[in-house]
Design a protein around this motif. Sequence first.
Motif, PDB file in Angstrom:
ATOM      1  N   ALA A   1       0.965  -1.080  -0.022  1.00  0.00           N
ATOM      2  CA  ALA A   1      -0.048  -0.093   0.005  1.00  0.00           C
ATOM      3  C   ALA A   1       0.985   1.068  -0.057  1.00  0.00           C
ATOM      4  CB  ALA A   1      -0.854   0.056   1.268  1.00  0.00           C
ATOM      5  N   LEU A   2       1.873   1.192   0.728  1.00  0.00           N
ATOM      6  CA  LEU A   2       2.803   2.360   0.579  1.00  0.00           C
ATOM      7  C   LEU A   2       3.458   2.633  -0.637  1.00  0.00           C
ATOM      8  CD1 LEU A   2       5.210   1.972   3.832  1.00  0.00           C
ATOM      9  CD2 LEU A   2       3.665   3.579   3.467  1.00  0.00           C
ATOM     10  N   THR A   3       3.752   1.631  -1.294  1.00  0.00           N
ATOM     11  CA  THR A   3       4.236   1.860  -2.922  1.00  0.00           C
ATOM     12  C   THR A   3       3.065   2.305  -3.859  1.00  0.00           C
ATOM     13  OG1 THR A   3       5.771  -0.259  -2.556  1.00  0.00           O
ATOM     14  CG2 THR A   3       5.224   0.593  -4.857  1.00  0.00           C
ATOM     15  N   THR A   4       1.846   1.875  -3.427  1.00  0.00           N
ATOM     16  CA  THR A   4       0.707   2.512  -4.394  1.00  0.00           C
ATOM     17  C   THR A   4       0.621   4.115  -3.966  1.00  0.00           C
ATOM     18  OG1 THR A   4      -1.026   1.707  -2.786  1.00  0.00           O
ATOM     19  CG2 THR A   4      -0.331   0.258  -4.507  1.00  0.00           C
ATOM     20  N   LEU A   5       0.952   4.417  -2.739  1.00  0.00           N
ATOM     21  CA  LEU A   5       0.787   5.533  -2.440  1.00  0.00           C
ATOM     22  C   LEU A   5       1.953   6.667  -2.722  1.00  0.00           C
ATOM     23  CD1 LEU A   5      -1.357   4.769   0.817  1.00  0.00           C
ATOM     24  CD2 LEU A   5      -2.062   6.058  -1.140  1.00  0.00           C
ATOM     25  N   SER A   6       2.907   6.395  -3.351  1.00  0.00           N
ATOM     26  CA  SER A   6       3.911   6.860  -4.034  1.00  0.00           C
ATOM     27  C   SER A   6       4.945   7.154  -2.683  1.00  0.00           C
ATOM     28  CB  SER A   6       3.607   8.120  -4.585  1.00  0.00           C
ATOM     29  OG  SER A   6       2.945   7.784  -5.752  1.00  0.00           O
ATOM     30  N   THR A   7       4.945   6.394  -1.950  1.00  0.00           N
ATOM     31  CA  THR A   7       5.788   6.305  -0.665  1.00  0.00           C
ATOM     32  C   THR A   7       6.910   5.096  -0.610  1.00  0.00           C
ATOM     33  OG1 THR A   7       4.211   7.408   0.553  1.00  0.00           O
ATOM     34  CG2 THR A   7       5.871   6.770   1.840  1.00  0.00           C
TER      35      THR A   7
END
Lengths: 257, 257
Positions: free
Chosen positions: A129-135
């Motif tokens: 989820a972090l990756t999908t939130l550009s983090t």
Amino acid sequence: MNFLATIGAVVLAFFGHLGRLTIFTATAVSHCVRPPFYPRHILRQMIDIGYYSLPVVGLTAIFSGMVLALQSYTGFARFSAESAIANVVVISLTRELGPVLAGLMVAGRIGASMAAEIGTMRVTEQIDALTTLSTNPFKYLVAPRLIAGLLMLPVLVLVADIIGVFGGYMVAVYKLDFNAGIYLSNTISFLEPLDVISGLVKASAFGFIIALMGCYSGYHSKGGAQGVGAATTNAVVSSSILILTVNYVITELFFGT
Amino acid sequence: MTEVPKIRLTDVRKSFGAKKVLDGITLDVAKAESVVIIGGSGTGKSVLLKCILGILLADSGAIEVDGENVTHLRAAQREAANKKFGMLFQGGALFDSLPVWENVAFGLIQGEHMNRKDAKHRAIETLAKVGLTADVAELSPSELSGGMQKRVGLARAIAGAPEIVFFDEPTTGLDPIMGDVINDLIVSCVRNQGITALSITHDMASAKKIGDRIAMLYQGKLIWIGDAKSVDASDNEYVDQFVHGRAEGPIKMQVRR
């Protein structure tokens, strides 16, 4: 043939693991020195590692100092060398016992907690989820922990050194009837800056190792609760072994002949 | 001149060891279109979404978003590319260390560097869009029911006004009424905001409601793609068996007796 295949599989797995750890370390370190930084997260980790580990590290240090004074007395009294007790206590604590015991206690407390937290995030897809939130998960999760470990272990060890010496002082003065002034004077006069500095360098290295192995084990955990449990065990065992190994290497570098 | 598809997959392949999970996937998803991929458990539906998002790397083939090849982007480029995406995870994947509002505002604070006050205001507005009141904003994700967690996950997916949203099993684990509520929310979010949607599900009622087109994934290949309304008369025995949930048919389950 099966025996050879088993050995081969173990060797391959070891080198695979080593390769993954090397890449993980290089990626994590590169994110520690490149912006953006997450100061709130770094501060939170510093409080977690430093402030909340203080009771357990303090207790370990005070009893270690007390036992050291007591054991040194029983040994040195046979040779009428009781005056060396202050020296033994302060050198042992600052050079070895302070950093190693603090490192091992923090590995049990913080390394396990990091592995469990990041491992749970991995198996519940929170890291995805972090990756999908550009983090970037390395920047958000790993770098703050590494920075906090690197900075806070020396502070903890410095406090542990002081508490440990105080423990030795209490036993020497109140149980063994040493003169308080002479004991303190011996402690200060025997202590060299290098004794403390070597301990603090070790502490920084141990802090880095604890955070690295905690994050690495959690990040690569698989499956569900069992995978997270295995990651926690791996984090504590691997960081403890690395702490003892690196302790020897640093001691050799500072004091080897 | 034909319009460039929002997402274009060309011969995408992904294997884990000897197991071919995606075996030459080719699919176009037009702007503002909603495509649903159906298929049994373990057929690679989630792997396909993760390859598009860069969480997993495709072994070969091309993945294009707005005509730009995103198959093998570097970390910084990937962070930028993922700003176009939002994702609703099967289990919610909410960050349990953060309150609900911060989960929803995560992408705004971390990705878009919006100040926390404005981000909270936007999060509460977005929560209202999915039927949740402001008092939910301060709760922890663990205090929410499964349906509410899905709604918060949906709010987080759409809070950053993404151009593309992925829905991973949006109705799994919910009762039929709550499942339909989530379907309605997805339809209204997608239609009202002109979002391009790619969903994966086992739930045929959900697939027919939220999809413009349906594609079936079987043994790593898309074996049927057609209009959502025509899925009941697909003339494909695999699709027919799946849609009607029959144990007998060409799809054999690996059951040991």
